[in-house]
Design a protein around this motif. Structure first.
Motif, PDB file in Angstrom:
ATOM      1  N   SER A 293       0.842  -1.203   0.000  1.00 31.17           N
ATOM      2  CA  SER A 293       0.000   0.000   0.000  1.00 31.17           C
ATOM      3  C   SER A 293       0.867   1.239   0.000  1.00 31.17           C
ATOM      4  N   TRP A 294       0.328   2.297  -0.576  1.00 29.05           N
ATOM      5  CA  TRP A 294       0.900   3.646  -0.470  1.00 29.05           C
ATOM      6  C   TRP A 294      -0.009   4.414   0.477  1.00 29.05           C
ATOM      7  N   TYR A 295       0.527   4.840   1.636  1.00 24.48           N
ATOM      8  CA  TYR A 295      -0.237   5.571   2.640  1.00 24.48           C
ATOM      9  C   TYR A 295       0.160   7.041   2.605  1.00 24.48           C
ATOM     10  N   SER A 296      -0.817   7.917   2.410  1.00 23.68           N
ATOM     11  CA  SER A 296      -0.525   9.338   2.281  1.00 23.68           C
ATOM     12  C   SER A 296      -1.318  10.146   3.303  1.00 23.68           C
ATOM     13  N   GLY A 297      -0.629  11.031   4.002  1.00 25.33           N
ATOM     14  CA  GLY A 297      -1.315  11.908   4.937  1.00 25.33           C
ATOM     15  C   GLY A 297      -2.283  12.830   4.207  1.00 25.33           C
ATOM     16  N   ILE A 361       5.041   5.302   3.075  1.00 26.15           N
ATOM     17  CA  ILE A 361       4.339   6.324   3.854  1.00 26.15           C
ATOM     18  C   ILE A 361       4.786   7.698   3.392  1.00 26.15           C
ATOM     19  N   LYS A 362       3.818   8.515   2.971  1.00 27.07           N
ATOM     20  CA  LYS A 362       4.087   9.891   2.554  1.00 27.07           C
ATOM     21  C   LYS A 362       3.365  10.826   3.511  1.00 27.07           C
ATOM     22  N   PRO A 363       4.090  11.431   4.460  1.00 24.38           N
ATOM     23  CA  PRO A 363       3.438  12.317   5.415  1.00 24.38           C
ATOM     24  C   PRO A 363       2.812  13.545   4.749  1.00 24.38           C
ATOM     25  N   PHE A 364       1.804  14.072   5.389  1.00 20.73           N
ATOM     26  CA  PHE A 364       1.139  15.309   4.967  1.00 20.73           C
ATOM     27  C   PHE A 364       2.155  16.449   4.944  1.00 20.73           C
ATOM     28  N   GLY A 365       1.887  17.472   4.159  1.00 17.36           N
ATOM     29  CA  GLY A 365       2.841  18.557   3.961  1.00 17.36           C
ATOM     30  C   GLY A 365       3.429  19.139   5.227  1.00 17.36           C
ATOM     31  N   GLU A 366       2.624  19.362   6.239  1.00 16.06           N
ATOM     32  CA  GLU A 366       3.136  19.966   7.471  1.00 16.06           C
ATOM     33  C   GLU A 366       4.041  19.019   8.255  1.00 16.06           C
ATOM     34  N   ASP A 367       4.026  17.744   7.896  1.00 20.54           N
ATOM     35  CA  ASP A 367       4.807  16.739   8.623  1.00 20.54           C
ATOM     36  C   ASP A 367       5.988  16.190   7.832  1.00 20.54           C
ATOM     37  N   ASN A 368       6.302  16.766   6.663  1.00 20.08           N
ATOM     38  CA  ASN A 368       7.292  16.121   5.794  1.00 20.08           C
ATOM     39  C   ASN A 368       8.647  16.815   5.758  1.00 20.08           C
ATOM     40  N   GLU A 369       8.854  17.855   6.591  1.00 22.78           N
ATOM     41  CA  GLU A 369      10.145  18.533   6.767  1.00 22.78           C
ATOM     42  C   GLU A 369      10.524  19.475   5.619  1.00 22.78           C
ATOM     43  N   HIS A 370       9.631  19.687   4.673  1.00 15.11           N
ATOM     44  CA  HIS A 370       9.944  20.519   3.505  1.00 15.11           C
ATOM     45  C   HIS A 370      10.190  21.967   3.934  1.00 15.11           C
ATOM     46  N   PRO A 371      11.401  22.521   3.668  1.00 17.28           N
ATOM     47  CA  PRO A 371      11.649  23.927   3.997  1.00 17.28           C
ATOM     48  C   PRO A 371      10.648  24.840   3.287  1.00 17.28           C
ATOM     49  N   GLY A 372      10.315  25.924   3.949  1.00 18.20           N
ATOM     50  CA  GLY A 372       9.413  26.892   3.356  1.00 18.20           C
ATOM     51  C   GLY A 372       8.007  26.804   3.893  1.00 18.20           C
ATOM     52  N   TYR A 373       7.410  25.594   3.888  1.00 22.80           N
ATOM     53  CA  TYR A 373       6.030  25.512   4.341  1.00 22.80           C
ATOM     54  C   TYR A 373       5.818  24.655   5.578  1.00 22.80           C
ATOM     55  N   THR A 374       6.896  24.115   6.142  1.00 26.79           N
ATOM     56  CA  THR A 374       6.742  23.391   7.398  1.00 26.79           C
ATOM     57  C   THR A 374       8.000  23.540   8.237  1.00 26.79           C
ATOM     58  N   LYS A 375       7.925  23.059   9.458  1.00 31.31           N
ATOM     59  CA  LYS A 375       9.028  23.169  10.404  1.00 31.31           C
ATOM     60  C   LYS A 375       9.746  21.825  10.499  1.00 31.31           C
ATOM     61  N   LEU A 376      11.060  21.882  10.478  1.00 29.33           N
ATOM     62  CA  LEU A 376      11.857  20.662  10.509  1.00 29.33           C
ATOM     63  C   LEU A 376      11.519  19.800  11.712  1.00 29.33           C
ATOM     64  N   ILE A 377      11.455  20.390  12.884  1.00 27.26           N
ATOM     65  CA  ILE A 377      11.279  19.596  14.103  1.00 27.26           C
ATOM     66  C   ILE A 377       9.928  18.903  14.128  1.00 27.26           C
ATOM     67  N   ARG A 378       8.903  19.539  13.531  1.00 25.85           N
ATOM     68  CA  ARG A 378       7.590  18.889  13.481  1.00 25.85           C
ATOM     69  C   ARG A 378       7.661  17.613  12.652  1.00 25.85           C
ATOM     70  N   GLY A 379       8.323  17.676  11.507  1.00 21.22           N
ATOM     71  CA  GLY A 379       8.464  16.484  10.678  1.00 21.22           C
ATOM     72  C   GLY A 379       9.277  15.405  11.357  1.00 21.22           C
ATOM     73  N   GLN A 380      10.334  15.804  12.060  1.00 21.47           N
ATOM     74  CA  GLN A 380      11.157  14.834  12.789  1.00 21.47           C
ATOM     75  C   GLN A 380      10.324  14.113  13.856  1.00 21.47           C
ATOM     76  N   ARG A 381       9.514  14.867  14.553  1.00 21.99           N
ATOM     77  CA  ARG A 381       8.679  14.261  15.601  1.00 21.99           C
ATOM     78  C   ARG A 381       7.630  13.331  14.998  1.00 21.99           C
ATOM     79  N   HIS A 382       7.111  13.715  13.833  1.00 25.71           N
ATOM     80  CA  HIS A 382       6.105  12.863  13.193  1.00 25.71           C
ATOM     81  C   HIS A 382       6.721  11.520  12.796  1.00 25.71           C
ATOM     82  N   VAL A 383       7.916  11.546  12.233  1.00 24.26           N
ATOM     83  CA  VAL A 383       8.580  10.297  11.853  1.00 24.26           C
ATOM     84  C   VAL A 383       8.876   9.447  13.092  1.00 24.26           C
ATOM     85  N   ALA A 384       9.327  10.092  14.158  1.00 23.08           N
ATOM     86  CA  ALA A 384       9.588   9.347  15.399  1.00 23.08           C
ATOM     87  C   ALA A 384       8.311   8.689  15.910  1.00 23.08           C
ATOM     88  N   ARG A 385       7.177   9.392  15.741  1.00 26.27           N
ATOM     89  CA  ARG A 385       5.895   8.811  16.157  1.00 26.27           C
ATOM     90  C   ARG A 385       5.560   7.591  15.295  1.00 26.27           C
TER      91      ARG A 385
END
Length: 483
Positions: A293-297, A361-385
């Motif tokens: 499966s491909w799981y996308s936020g 697994i493809k996290p939602f935009g706010e959780d994927n660490e992409h510079p410009g539209y999200t915060k690095l630490i939020r994406g890191q925490r999402h992956v750890a979760r």
């Protein structure tokens, strides 16, 4: 050479010495042959152990960081301390910069006042100016532009060809961030390159198909005729011989909506990529009866035609690669079976026999660490979760997790990528291998690229390769230990 007129004793000694040499050579050859046989046997044993002990491969696909951009300070890795001459950046005329141009906010195209205008020409710690819990600027990352930045392996024109200027030389030390802690515990790959030059669209296609997509009969307005014309080429998508290399969207859903529910992509239908027919890893798995499966936020909301502007901003429609293929087009049973919401992944973890053998697994935009539209630490925490959820499930015992990034996001890295074909690979990206079968506290220096993930899946489930690239790629088995 002994001759007949030499004394017999001399001839005997010479023939004895020759026999000894021949014996030694024979022994060395036999030893080498044995070593090769042992190595082959060891490789076969490792593959057998891999196939018996790993029943689930889980790929978490994050966004837009080079290796040096996050792990250039990681202990034991080929990082900033080894950068050498590639640190030196030159302008478009080939002249060295005396200082880094002030980083630019790409959204406003103006200098970012958070940064000084006279930084040395060297990698600099981004955390001194922007917390990893805040947003940095974005950086352009396109197919031809990255090749110009790499500059035949000199890695010296990242500043010159960036719309973010000096920001390309910035880094965070992610060694003690949530994913960095996982890297310290398991295996960090420091010689892993993203498969194709440029951005997310093309690298997502390569993740599932190991090839670039054709766009037959693309509108003339989309075709790149002169890659070095800065005012033109970033806005265009298709090579002169018909390959889509910069972001295009699919004829298939989901599509971006305005607040009234109108389909924004259908405003220019000729610019939508027709369904692709080349094989994917999904096709290979289906043919063998292997579940995946491909799981996308945000997938369910996107397919329902969400009209919320914030959602449409953060859901990345071009990060859904299987959508582009005819076998997973709108209305096909395969689309409903294989393309799912990230929430379904968490649900599968708490039920027996629900997690597929291969999960992307493809996290939602706010959780994927992409510079410009999200915060690095939020994406890191999402992956750890995500990793914790797997660890806490019954699937942990026979799962292998690969965390990687689609591409470098326009940020500098000091290691020149290998030259394989016209498509890439591009720059280094971080990759972490996690699981009970992963090496512990290890830095793997083996050369890999994104198609190595395909090779790993193919090795585990005995699948035919998709192209020469995944056929010849490293398979990530060096990151594993079955002792």
């Amino acid at each position: 050479m002994a001759t007949s007129n030499q004394p017999r004793s001399v001839r005997c000694r010479m023939f004895g010495a020759l026999a000894a040499v021949i014996s030694l050579v024979t022994w060395v050859v036999a030893l080498a042959g044995g070593a090769i046989a042992d190595a082959s046997e060891s490789a076969d044993q490792k593959l057998a152990a891999f196939r018996s002990r790993v029943n689930h491969i889980i790929v978490i696909y994050q966004e837009n960081w080079s290796f040096d951009g996050l792990y250039g300070k990681f202990p034991g890795a080929n990082g900033l301390a080894q950068a050498g001459e590639s640190v030196k950046q030159v302008n478009l005329k080939g002249e060295p910069y005396k200082a880094l141009p002030q980083p630019v906010n790409a959204e406003t195209a103006k200098p970012d006042p958070r940064f000084p205008a006279d930084l040395p020409v060297a990698p600099f710690d981004l955390a001194k100016y922007v917390s990893p819990d805040d947003k940095t600027g974005d950086l352009v990352h396109r197919f031809y532009r990255e090749q110009l930045q790499i500059d035949d392996g000199k890695m010296d024109k990242f500043v010159a060809w960036s719309d973010a200027s000096g920001l390309v030389m910035s880094y965070y030390d992610a060694s003690d961030m949530p994913e960095g802690k996982l890297a310290k515990r398991y295996t960090l790959c420091d010689n892993f390159f993203h498969a194709a030059f440029g951005g997310s669209f093309l690298n997502h296609i390569w993740l599932v198909a190991a090839a670039s997509p054709r766009f037959e009969d693309a509108p003339e307005s989309m075709i790149i005729h002169d890659p070095e014309r800065r005012e033109k080429y970033d806005e265009l998508q298709v090579t002169t011989d018909g390959y889509a290399v910069n972001t295009v969207f699919s004829v298939n859903l989901p599509h971006q909506r305005d607040p009234k529910g109108n389909d924004l992509f259908l405003r220019t239908p000729r610019r939508l990529l027709p369904s692709l027919t080349m094989p994917t890893i999904g096709d290979r798995l289906d043919a063998k009866g292997v579940t995946w499966s491909w799981y996308s936020g945000g997938w369910d909301r996107a397919m329902a035609g969400a009209t919320d502007p914030e959602f449409n901003k953060y859901f990345q429609f071009h990060h859904q690669p299987f959508v582009y293929f005819a076998n997973y087009a709108d209305g096909t049973p395969a689309k409903a079976l294989h393309l799912k919401d990230e929430g379904d992944f968490f649900d599968a973890l708490v039920e027996s026999d629900k997690l597929p053998a291969v999960a992307f697994i493809k996290p939602f935009g706010e959780d994927n660490e992409h510079p410009g539209y999200t915060k690095l630490i939020r994406g890191q925490r999402h992956v750890a979760r995500l990793v914790k959820a797997i660890r806490d499930s019954s699937y942990w015992k026979d799962s292998l997790i690969v965390i990687t990034y689609d591409e470098h996001g326009g940020r500098w890295d000091h290691v020149p990528p290998p030259r394989i074909d016209r498509w890439g690979p591009g720059s280094r990206v971080p990759t972490i291998v996690i699981g009970r079968s992963a090496r512990r506290g290890y830095v793997d220096h083996t050369e890999y690229d994104t198609t190595s993930i395909l090779k790993l899946i193919e090795r585990r489930f005995d699948l035919a390769p998709l192209t020469d690239r995944d056929r010849k790629a490293g398979d990530l088995l060096n990151a594993l230990d079955f002792e």
